[in-house]
Write an enzyme that holds these catalytic residues in place. Structure first.
Site, PDB file in Angstrom:
ATOM      1  N   THR A   1      15.061 -28.874  27.919  1.00 37.43           N
ATOM      2  CA  THR A   1      16.213 -29.042  26.924  1.00 37.43           C
ATOM      3  C   THR A   1      15.699 -29.129  25.759  1.00 37.43           C
ATOM      4  OG1 THR A   1      16.295 -31.343  27.587  1.00 37.43           O
ATOM      5  CG2 THR A   1      17.976 -29.712  28.713  1.00 37.43           C
ATOM      6  N   GLU A  38      21.773 -32.102  24.158  1.00 36.56           N
ATOM      7  CA  GLU A  38      20.354 -31.481  24.884  1.00 36.56           C
ATOM      8  C   GLU A  38      21.036 -30.085  25.280  1.00 36.56           C
ATOM      9  OE1 GLU A  38      18.843 -33.614  27.788  1.00 36.56           O
ATOM     10  OE2 GLU A  38      18.834 -35.422  26.580  1.00 36.56           O
TER      11      GLU A  38
HETATM   12  C1  LIG Z   1      23.482 -29.173  32.162  1.00 37.67           C
HETATM   13  C2  LIG Z   1      23.129 -30.444  32.239  1.00 37.67           C
HETATM   14  C3  LIG Z   1      23.644 -31.189  32.796  1.00 37.67           C
HETATM   15  C4  LIG Z   1      23.233 -32.555  32.756  1.00 37.67           C
HETATM   16  N1  LIG Z   1      24.194 -33.546  33.328  1.00 37.67           N
HETATM   17  C5  LIG Z   1      23.521 -35.004  33.308  1.00 37.67           C
HETATM   18  C6  LIG Z   1      24.410 -35.849  33.938  1.00 37.67           C
HETATM   19  O1  LIG Z   1      25.556 -35.748  34.548  1.00 37.67           O
HETATM   20  N2  LIG Z   1      23.824 -37.371  34.098  1.00 37.67           N
HETATM   21  C7  LIG Z   1      22.843 -37.603  33.492  1.00 37.67           C
HETATM   22  O2  LIG Z   1      22.294 -38.697  33.537  1.00 37.67           O
HETATM   23  N3  LIG Z   1      21.982 -36.577  32.808  1.00 37.67           N
HETATM   24  C8  LIG Z   1      22.320 -35.290  32.818  1.00 37.67           C
HETATM   25  N4  LIG Z   1      21.757 -34.313  32.221  1.00 37.67           N
HETATM   26  C9  LIG Z   1      20.552 -34.626  31.164  1.00 37.67           C
HETATM   27  C10 LIG Z   1      19.213 -34.929  31.847  1.00 37.67           C
HETATM   28  O3  LIG Z   1      19.283 -36.014  32.425  1.00 37.67           O
HETATM   29  C11 LIG Z   1      18.522 -34.570  30.709  1.00 37.67           C
HETATM   30  O4  LIG Z   1      18.458 -33.608  30.108  1.00 37.67           O
HETATM   31  C12 LIG Z   1      16.975 -35.063  31.035  1.00 37.67           C
HETATM   32  O5  LIG Z   1      17.023 -36.484  31.068  1.00 37.67           O
HETATM   33  C13 LIG Z   1      15.887 -34.761  29.823  1.00 37.67           C
HETATM   34  O6  LIG Z   1      15.950 -35.410  28.968  1.00 37.67           O
HETATM   35  P1  LIG Z   1      14.509 -35.304  27.875  1.00 37.67           P
HETATM   36  O7  LIG Z   1      14.048 -33.915  27.777  1.00 37.67           O
HETATM   37  O8  LIG Z   1      14.910 -35.953  26.595  1.00 37.67           O
HETATM   38  O9  LIG Z   1      13.692 -36.219  28.779  1.00 37.67           O
HETATM   39  C14 LIG Z   1      22.115 -33.008  31.962  1.00 37.67           C
HETATM   40  C15 LIG Z   1      21.337 -31.956  31.349  1.00 37.67           C
HETATM   41  C16 LIG Z   1      21.954 -30.685  31.529  1.00 37.67           C
HETATM   42  C17 LIG Z   1      20.873 -29.683  30.763  1.00 37.67           C
END
Ligand SMILES: Cc1cc2nc3c(=O)[nH]c(=O)nc-3n(C[C@H](O)[C@H](O)[C@H](O)COP(=O)(O)O)c2cc1C
Length: 201
Positions: free
Chosen positions: A64, A128
């Site tokens: 992301t 993100e």
């Molecule tokens: C389409 C999409 C849906 C997501 N849905 C959730 C969610 O419902 N709950 C959650 O805790 N994180 C969700 N995430 C977030 C991820 O936890 C997050 O992208 C991940 O922690 C990576 O973050 P970082 O690159 O800062 O480590 C989602 C991410 C995306 C791209």
């Protein structure tokens, strides 16, 4: 009324999120939103891509691009937290130097998570964007333009990493189906996006 993300930021504690269970999985629709985007969409977000914690790519197979805090406001002040869909484009240049290939600087479908990532218990609101394209290089520091066109679902907490991955994969399919309608597809050609970076063949 549901609170906007910006209103939740003003509260002292990190908001709690429901844990995703099987009943939610079974009832997920394959297409969301009306035939054409409705208020508050479209929402335009722009900013230089920042590094997150890096778990998206490593843990979830879903890298992301994070937007800077000030770039989130046009969205967080009018929407609740959750998962959204739309289009995004990353600029080819960084610091005046062309870095990305032309094929990487087109307008691509995207899914976006706005919230506290309850599964990872983040302490700060983040936006993100996962762009649905296999980029040849990373693009931290590059300008990104995004148009958010619709809402998919609320943020959820998960019993396992696999369950989160499964829902993100569903989000991507839902986004692609929802964007494949004339009322949404036309935003690919929006003047916000740099047409010179991706001449249509
Ligand atoms: C389409 C999409 C849906 C997501 N849905 C959730 C969610 O419902 N709950 C959650 O805790 N994180 C969700 N995430 C977030 C991820 O936890 C997050 O992208 C991940 O922690 C990576 O973050 P970082 O690159 O800062 O480590 C989602 C991410 C995306 C791209």
């Amino acid at each position: 009324m549901t609170k906007t993300a910006a209103e939740l930021v003003l509260e002292e504690s990190v908001p709690s999120a429901p844990v995703r269970d099987k009943s939610f999985r079974q009832t997920r629709p394959s297409i969301v939103g009306p035939e054409v985007p409705e208020s508050p969409f479209p929402i335009v977000l722009t900013g230089a891509v920042q590094r997150g914690f890096g778990r998206g790519g490593k843990d979830l197979g879903c890298p992301t691009a994070n937007l800077p805090d000030e770039s989130i406001l046009p969205m967080s002040s009018v929407t609740q937290t959750g998962v959204y869909y739309g289009y995004a484009q990353v600029s080819r240049e960084k610091d005046g130097e062309v870095i990305l290939a032309e094929e990487d600087s087109q307008v691509f479908p995207m899914v976006m998570s706005l919230g506290w990532n309850p599964f990872y218990k983040n302490e700060k609101l983040t936006a993100e964007i996962h762009i649905m394209h296999d980029f040849k290089k990373d693009f931290y520091g590059h300008e990104m333009q995004a148009i958010v066109l619709g809402y998919i679902r609320p943020e959820l907490d998960y019993v396992s990493r696999e369950a989160l991955i499964e829902d993100i994969e569903t989000d991507k399919r839902v986004a692609l189906t929802s964007l494949a309608r004339p009322g949404y597809e036309k935003f690919r050609e929006d003047p916000l996006f740099d047409a010179t970076a991706h001449p249509r063949l």
